[in-house]
Design an enzyme around this catalytic site. Structure first.
Site: not given
Lengths: 402, 454
Positions: B72, B147, B171
């Site tokens: 990420k 996310s 997330s």
């Protein structure tokens, strides 16, 4: 009308730990090339996290103990949020409602709190540009906050010097005002009675005890003059001009800052045991006040005790052979710090010669410009080399009948 | 396809020499070339030649040696652009590696690239990004969740063997659930946060995302542990999770705080067949979870993002998105003098109550099962245009971040043609137990093997 001075201090002390407060960078930043002692943590780079310096916390608590504070067994760091270019994270890690140490006392003055925080970077203004040096960013900083219970500048002068001696005795900071490892902010206001004034003037950036004294004296009389003409001094931050001995307005506070304090989530709260605190207490060195007491008990006068206790070297020599003779010898030696073999008669001879050859200087000294004595001494030194200065001064005074 | 294998299966093939890391990397790169334009997963992809050279030089020292993964874009990587999916950092090249990146490099894993996400972690759909929304590989008209959306899709669409996500309020679990993969939100302090760009420091957690629970266990044992650079990392010993996945569920009590929907009911039937006892438990504070989270997280983010002023690096503040500005402003307000007691402090008190709720529940049961999200993956535009709906999507996930406890999200079926998942939540440092239960479930189900036809 008798005016009541309301005077208190916030004192910042940079600790002389090996590393910074929250990272491994060296803490000693004096005379280092700009930005040579930085890392992701003290630069506030994305993703970096603070790890507290255990030694700094120990030292802060030891200072608190030396100042007779209560130690909060539960303590924590908080974030003080504000924007300034020398503060790379956008917040300073400080302590808000659970400082390490509270409610101390020194020379009869109350100490509100002693807490741990981090220093900021330094802004260097060059022409139209401002450069930032982050070597100082994250250096451990202890803040000592006193109550506003000082009557005058003599009172505060004694206190501040005593505080400096304690910190030096603890060996936790050079506590040097000129180098900025001890920084003072004086809060001054004046009241016509016992009531607390509704304004406060803060004096910042004064870098010697002598100037602090002057600044306080100047500020108190400035405020009294204003009050006597029915005006209230405005709430502001003032600086001190060394050349004139006057304070001047720097910043008028429009409103109180909202620092949006909240507990620092990157550092777990601390829990100390009473045993840990007692261990630290047992490690405290003999403090200046204890030394003085000890010396008086050994038969010295208050004056001698004060002088000898203030100098670790003299103290050690005295304690090896604690007699009146040793004390006399040390004090005399101190007054003739430069040991001179030149006989007094020889000095008298040269002093007379220099005085008669420098009528203009002599006249100005007689007219009150006493610092011009230095010029005479300079000439005498040229002739004789190392001389006993106090003795020479005495001789000059005698010959000039000052 | 080698990318369908589990990590341990692939590691075996590496060692027997039938497959090389280069082969697997080439499979990843082919899939990326084919599908990334459609799915918009990568913000930064590493240079192909550099990657292949790295793959050729792998020494097989750990089970992750030569295993390609994605990160990420919330983790800093030395010399590789790191954006947090925000234009504020669109030109930012860090000078150091996050601890998790360093650990994975030391283990021999190969970093392919940095994946798209909601900027700063602010969102649950991977639409709040300055690099375009991430699409769901099961239905490209839908979002991937967020996310850590790009990370989830990369695993689901076989562009990497695993991913490292970041979970502040769901997330990792939300995109894992919506993309049909497995993801773990670790106990707070289990994995070092050093180098993770902070969203909300007291809630942020670093965790693995992969195709199955066994893979997660393998990754976690290599990335977990105390870090002298993170004062909140825990000294709690790290078990060898992957060696310890077998468990008879006979003595396991599973608590159910909510009326389960069909997919969860089916999952519970399986768990019951495996021997677990299912019982009702109550989490009365659940209804306060979202308001609590949306005071604590914005408060912390308003402080954490204060450093992005554009003076020393990056772009100036005008580059924050609407959603990020909203969170910064809410947080600033909640911490302000005069409002602190009513908002931030109240939320901290609610946090204590939520922790107590879980403690009480875990006196009765070993773990709690809940859905991942209240709905299936939403249509593109649906959440980003409705901030309140966006917040409510986090309903079942935020409590674990508030309480600091771990939660494993695994797939358990399909609704409207897209995957759904459930969470297994446990007490602090119960990852081992969660893995065991999840692994046993995946031994008798195939949901985790399903892959999108793209």
């Amino acid at each position: 009308m008798s005016w009541q001075t309301v005077l208190g201090f916030e004192i910042h002390i940079e600790l002389s730990t090996n590393s910074k407060m929250f990272c491994g960078c060296p803490a000693n930043h004096f005379n280092t090339p700009p930005n040579s002692q930085v890392c992701p943590v003290c630069l506030g780079l994305p993703g970096a996290l603070p790890v507290p310096n255990a030694k700094a916390i120990e030292w802060c608590i030891k200072l608190g103990l030396a100042l007779g504070c209560k130690i909060n067994l539960q303590s924590k760091f908080d974030r003080k949020n504000y924007f300034y270019p020398d503060l790379p994270k956008g917040y300073q890690i400080s302590q808000y409602d659970q400082p390490l140490c509270v409610e101390g006392n020194l020379l009869g003055h109350k100490i509100r709190r002693v807490h741990m925080e981090e220093d900021t970077g330094k802004l260097l203004h060059q022409g139209s540009e401002t450069l930032i040096d982050f070597n100082r960013s994250g250096v451990p900083l202890v803040e000592v906050v006193t109550e506003a219970d000082f009557n005058d500048s003599n009172d505060s002068d004694n206190f501040l010097k005593e505080l400096q001696q304690i910190i030096r005795a603890l060996g936790i900071s050079s506590c040097d005002m000129e180098k900025g490892s001890m920084r003072l902010e004086a809060n001054i206001s004046v009241s016509p009675d016992e009531s607390f004034p509704n304004y406060k003037v803060e004096i910042k950036n004064v870098n010697s005890f002598r100037f602090v004294k002057k600044a306080v004296d100047f500020e108190v009389s400035r405020q009294i003059k204003l009050l006597e003409t029915g005006q209230t001094p405005i709430q502001e931050t003032r600086g001190f001009k060394e050349t004139t001995g006057e304070t001047f307005s720097q910043r008028v506070k429009e409103e109180a800052h909202d620092y949006r304090y909240f507990p620092e989530p990157d550092i777990p709260p601390f829990e100390f045991t009473q045993a840990q605190i007692e261990k630290w207490r047992s490690e405290l060195p003999i403090l200046p006040s204890q030394k003085r007491l000890q010396l008086v008990e050994l038969g010295l006068s208050e004056n001698y005790a004060r002088i000898i206790s203030a100098d670790p070297e003299m103290y050690d020599v005295f304690m090896k052979n604690p007699t009146k003779q040793t004390a006399d010898l040390l004090i005399n030696k101190r007054e003739a710090r430069v040991v001179s073999n030149i006989p007094e008669e020889k000095i008298r001879e040269v002093v007379s010669k220099v005085i008669s050859a420098n009528i203009a200087i002599v006249e100005s000294i007689k007219a009150g410009k006493t610092q011009a004595i230095g010029a005479l001494i300079g000439q005498i030194k040229k002739e004789l080399g190392d001389i006993d200065i106090p003795l020479t001064q005495k001789i000059i005074s005698e010959i000039m009948k000052l | 396809m080698n990318l369908d294998l589990s990590i341990s299966e692939l590691a075996k093939k590496y060692r027997s020499g039938v497959v090389t890391p280069e082969d697997v990397l080439n499979e990843c790169l082919e899939n990326i070339e084919k599908n990334n334009p459609k799915l918009n997963i990568f913000i930064t992809l590493r240079d192909r030649q550099e990657l292949l050279a790295e793959a050729r030089n792998v020494k097989f020292e750990t089970l992750l040696s030569g295993i390609p993964y994605v990160l990420k874009d919330a983790y800093v990587t030395k010399d590789i652009r790191t954006t947090s999916a925000s234009n504020v950092l669109n030109n930012y090249i860090p000078d150091y590696d996050a601890t998790v990146v360093k650990k994975l490099r030391d283990a021999g894993a190969i970093l392919i690239g940095k994946t798209n996400m909601d900027a700063w972690g602010h969102g649950g759909s991977s639409e709040n990004t300055d690099f375009g929304p991430v699409k769901n590989p099961w239905d490209v008209s839908r979002v991937a969740g967020g996310s850590s959306g790009g990370a989830a899709v990369a695993v689901s669409a076989r562009m990497a063997m695993f991913a490292i996500g970041e979970d502040t309020g769901g997330s990792i679990r939300n995109p894992a659930g919506w993309c049909g993969i497995s993801g773990l939100k670790v106990t707070y302090g289990r994995v070092s946060r050093y180098g993770a760009i902070a969203y909300a420091s007291s809630l942020d957690s670093v965790g693995p995302m992969a195709k199955n629970v066994e893979d997660l266990s393998l990754i976690l044992e290599l990335i977990a542990g105390q870090d002298k650079l993170d004062a909140t990392s825990s000294p709690t010993e790290v078990p060898v999770y992957s060696k310890n996945l077998n468990l008879d569920l006979k003595n396991i009590k599973i608590g159910i705080p909510l009326e389960p929907d069909q997919a969860i009911k089916d999952a519970l039937v399986k768990l019951k067949e495996l021997g677990a006892e299912i019982m009702e438990v109550s989490l009365p504070m659940l209804k306060y979870a979202v308001p609590t989270y949306y005071l604590l997280a914005p408060s912390e983010t308003s402080s954490n993002l204060g450093r992005y002023d554009g003076i020393r690096f990056g772009q100036d503040r005008s580059n924050f998105t609407q959603e990020s500005m909203r969170r910064i402003i809410i947080g600033t307000y909640a911490l302000s003098a005069g409002y602190y007691d009513a908002y931030y402090k109240k939320a901290q008190q609610a946090r204590t109550k939520i922790i107590e709720d879980y403690n009480t529940a875990f006196e009765k049961c070993d773990v709690i099962v809940m859905p991942v999200a209240p709905t299936v993956a939403t249509k593109l535009g649906e959440l980003i245009s409705d901030p309140v709906k966006n917040m409510l999507a986090d309903l079942y996930m935020v409590t674990t971040n508030i309480a600091g406890i771990p939660s494993l999200a695994i797939p358990c079926g399909f609704e409207e043609g897209v995957p759904v998942g459930f969470q297994i939540q446990g007490p602090m440092f119960s990852e081992e137990l969660l893995f065991k239960i999840g692994h046993q479930y995946q031994q008798v189900t195939d949901w985790h093997k399903a892959k999108p036809n793209i």
